[in-house]
Design an enzyme around this catalytic site. Structure first.
Site, PDB file in Angstrom:
ATOM      1  N   SER A 150       0.824  -1.201   0.000  1.00 50.39           N
ATOM      2  CA  SER A 150       0.000   0.000   0.000  1.00 50.39           C
ATOM      3  C   SER A 150       0.859   1.254   0.000  1.00 50.39           C
ATOM      4  O   SER A 150       1.599   1.501  -0.937  1.00 50.39           O
ATOM      5  CB  SER A 150      -0.967  -0.030   1.186  1.00 50.39           C
ATOM      6  OG  SER A 150      -1.884   1.034   1.112  1.00 50.39           O
TER       7      SER A 150
ATOM      8  N   ASP B 238      -2.237   6.259  -4.137  1.00 47.03           N
ATOM      9  CA  ASP B 238      -1.128   5.517  -3.549  1.00 47.03           C
ATOM     10  C   ASP B 238      -0.687   4.401  -4.502  1.00 47.03           C
ATOM     11  O   ASP B 238      -1.330   4.158  -5.533  1.00 47.03           O
ATOM     12  CB  ASP B 238      -1.488   5.006  -2.148  1.00 47.03           C
ATOM     13  CG  ASP B 238      -2.573   3.952  -2.135  1.00 47.03           C
ATOM     14  OD1 ASP B 238      -3.279   3.800  -3.149  1.00 47.03           O
ATOM     15  OD2 ASP B 238      -2.718   3.272  -1.109  1.00 47.03           O
TER      16      ASP B 238
ATOM     17  N   ASP C 120      -0.829   1.167  -4.834  1.00 42.23           N
ATOM     18  CA  ASP C 120      -1.746   0.127  -5.324  1.00 42.23           C
ATOM     19  C   ASP C 120      -3.109   0.705  -5.710  1.00 42.23           C
ATOM     20  O   ASP C 120      -4.046  -0.038  -5.999  1.00 42.23           O
ATOM     21  CB  ASP C 120      -1.890  -1.021  -4.336  1.00 42.23           C
ATOM     22  CG  ASP C 120      -2.574  -0.619  -3.033  1.00 42.23           C
ATOM     23  OD1 ASP C 120      -2.318   0.510  -2.558  1.00 42.23           O
ATOM     24  OD2 ASP C 120      -3.328  -1.430  -2.478  1.00 42.23           O
TER      25      ASP C 120
ATOM     26  N   ASP D 212      -5.666   2.152  -4.288  1.00 43.91           N
ATOM     27  CA  ASP D 212      -6.943   1.961  -3.603  1.00 43.91           C
ATOM     28  C   ASP D 212      -7.306   3.167  -2.748  1.00 43.91           C
ATOM     29  O   ASP D 212      -8.405   3.229  -2.198  1.00 43.91           O
ATOM     30  CB  ASP D 212      -6.962   0.673  -2.775  1.00 43.91           C
ATOM     31  CG  ASP D 212      -5.937   0.646  -1.653  1.00 43.91           C
ATOM     32  OD1 ASP D 212      -5.097   1.572  -1.561  1.00 43.91           O
ATOM     33  OD2 ASP D 212      -5.956  -0.316  -0.858  1.00 43.91           O
TER      34      ASP D 212
END
Length: 575
Positions: free
Chosen positions: A146, A303, A305, A307
């Site tokens: 993340s 960010d 990834d 999400d």
């Protein structure tokens, strides 16, 4: 001094961890350094509801091909015990060795007779959640850490519902993992041979296109961005958002999107944003620099990834203000509800979901539009779980919006995790909607505060690194639980909730009720008028977080309270 168990582990890794030359070099480099050896071997990297997350390196307490393989072997054993045949979807982000870890996970699954559907290139977390459901998989793996710094990587595990694994299922997988020897008990297949045999299949681009079509369907005012010219600066922070976010903004007609050049391409070293976290100003520095020449209406940062998304908004004087996850979530909630209610498009008994650490301003907005507000534990899987319950009841359309304070938002039931692609689209649409009315998002936020009262939110984080840090965190939470404060920053504690012991106490009259949520190591201290502090250990980092809510009739009063509560929280979290 090192005990014999840790030294034996170290010696064994020196002998057997030869497939990745980086690990051997690292192990030889710490020879004779007891502190460094201990940090790598004092515990095994824990598999929880968030999967694995840790520093990349050698040892049981690090992210490497061996810890990834062992976790995946446990997952394979779990799947084979539960299903006659199964399939797992795998995706990965731009982090160091993410592609390698994804490949190794695929080899283990194939070696255990579990079919694999893997993306041939990096894709965001929400795309993985979509793929699990769309392809009828029994599980999913997303290789990402993340928003953590570049030295970290991780491995998020998903269930057949597209949510991150629940506590129950994660505990079952953990049980299988603990039976395994990290070197002797892991089965792997040759990647190319498994691909030729059909055990490993690459997911086609058509699935990503299907995902984007579902995102596009979540527009509240279709065509608005083609009507209102919007100028946006966007940074994917060297992660997975670059293609899907730009594509969705192109599809809805955003007039101009300028991408931060230093942060456009995937790069797990994050050279211009050591902390690729849209919650912090440092992640916006390059975007703010580009904004000096582009003069955009809005800055977006997703960010690695993709999400979570953070934004900075241009005010009337040409300056840019970073907004919090709570503020953006409440703006989006009010925008969606007001527009849909105005057209009579809200479903019967609409549902809004938020986490317990997310702003109570959302409750006031939901109440205004006659929505049922559901509060869940921290973690978007609990929001996804609520969507699943509505789906099982045959009423998925009741779900309107869900969000958490840490910049995670979801409109629609097509995925079961937070989605920065749909959030970026809706934020731009919302900005265009209010721009057409001559308003900035900051002005709209002020109007929400004028209507419902000011809610300001901040956090205090206390880090506890290493073996001793884990014990310190445990002791500190125990102390706050057993000897809880009756007064914080001069304000009387009016309510106390212990989510681990499932009890909520009214400190004014002494009555107690049972909390129906799953047990979680969270403590809440209410201070009246909507203010309070919630304390919980992070599920992914060695730190304890204090979530602070300050309220007031105006910003000045709320800001003064926030300052006092922040200092009090720092004192509470001192070891």
């Amino acid at each position: 001094m090192l005990d014999s168990t840790m030294m034996n582990k170290y010696q064994r890794w020196l002998q057997e961890a030869g497939e990745d030359p980086d690990l051997g070099a690292e192990l030889r480099g710490v020879q004779g350094n007891e502190e460094q050896i201990s940090d790598r071997f004092y515990r095994e990297l824990e598999f929880g509801t968030g999967g694995l997350r840790g520093v990349i390196g050698a040892g049981d307490n690090r992210m490497n091909i061996y810890t990834v393989r062992k976790a995946t072997q446990g997952l394979a054993d779990y799947l084979n015990a539960r299903y006659p045949s199964s399939c797992v979807a795998i995706s990965f982000d731009s982090r160091i060795k993410s592609d390698l870890f994804a490949r190794e996970a695929a080899r283990v699954l194939a070696g255990n007779g579990v079919k694999v559907q893997i993306f041939p290139q990096l894709e965001p977390t929400p795309v993985l959640s979509f793929a699990v459901r769309e392809l009828g998989c029994q599980a999913g793996i997303m290789v990402t850490a993340s928003h953590n710094p570049s030295q970290y990587n991780g491995y998020k595990c998903y269930g057949a519902d597209g949510c991150q694994m629940t506590d129950h299922d994660a505990n079952e997988v953990t049980g299988f993992i603990r039976r395994l020897d990290i070197f002797d008990d892991v089965k792997t297949a040759d990647y190319d041979r498994a691909k030729a045999d059909g055990m490993i299949c690459e997911i086609p681009d058509s699935l990503v296109d299907a995902f984007l079509s579902r995102v596009e369907g979540q527009q509240v005012n279709p065509g608005l961005c083609r009507e209102v010219p919007l100028n946006v600066v966007y940074t994917p922070l060297n992660g997975t958002g670059n293609k899907p976010v730009r594509e969705i903004l192109r599809r809805i007609g955003v007039a101009k999107v300028s991408v931060v050049p230093e942060q456009e391409m995937p790069d797990g070293n994050f050279p211009t944003a050591p902390y690729p976290n849209p919650e912090i100003r440092q992640a916006f520095e390059c975007a703010l620099k580009l904004a000096e020449t582009e003069k955009p209406d809005l800055l977006l940062a997703t960010d690695p990834d993709c999400d979570r998304v953070g934004i900075a908004v241009r005010d009337g004087e040409g300056n840019y203000t970073l907004t919090t996850g709570n503020e953006v979530g409440c703006l989006l909630l009010d925008y969606i509800l007001s527009c849909r209610a105005g057209r009579g498009e809200l479903p019967e008994d609409p549902v809004v979901v938020k986490t317990i650490v997310t702003s109570d301003l959302a409750a006031r907005i939901a109440e205004k539009y006659h929505c049922t507000l559901v509060e869940v534990l921290t973690g978007f899987k609990y929001i996804g779980e609520q969507i699943g319950l509505l789906e099982k009841a045959g009423r998925p359309e009741r779900y309107v919006f869900g969000f958490e304070e840490s910049y995670g938002y979801l409109s629609g039931a097509y995925v079961r995790d937070k989605d920065a692609v749909v959030a970026s689209m809706l934020i731009c649409e919302m900005a265009a909607y209010y721009k057409k009315q001559g308003k900035t998002l900051l002005q709209v936020l002020d109007s929400l505060y004028a209507e419902h009262g000011v809610y300001l939110h901040t956090q205090v984080n206390a880090a506890f690194e290493g073996e001793q840090g884990m014990e310190t965190m445990r002791r500190l939470m125990g102390s706050l639980r057993q000897e809880r404060p009756r007064e914080i920053a001069g304000r009387k504690v009016t309510g106390f909730a212990d989510y681990l012991n499932s009890v909520k106490v009214d400190e004014v009259n002494g009555t107690a009720i049972e909390i129906s949520l799953p047990k979680s190591n969270v403590l809440s201290f209410s201070l009246g008028d909507g203010a309070g502090i919630i304390v919980r250990p992070s599920g992914t980092e060695p730190k304890i977080k204090a979530y602070i809510t300050a309220t007031g009739s105006d910003r000045a009063a709320a800001a003064a309270m926030a300052e006092r509560l922040t200092e009090a929280a720092k004192t509470m979290l001192k070891a």
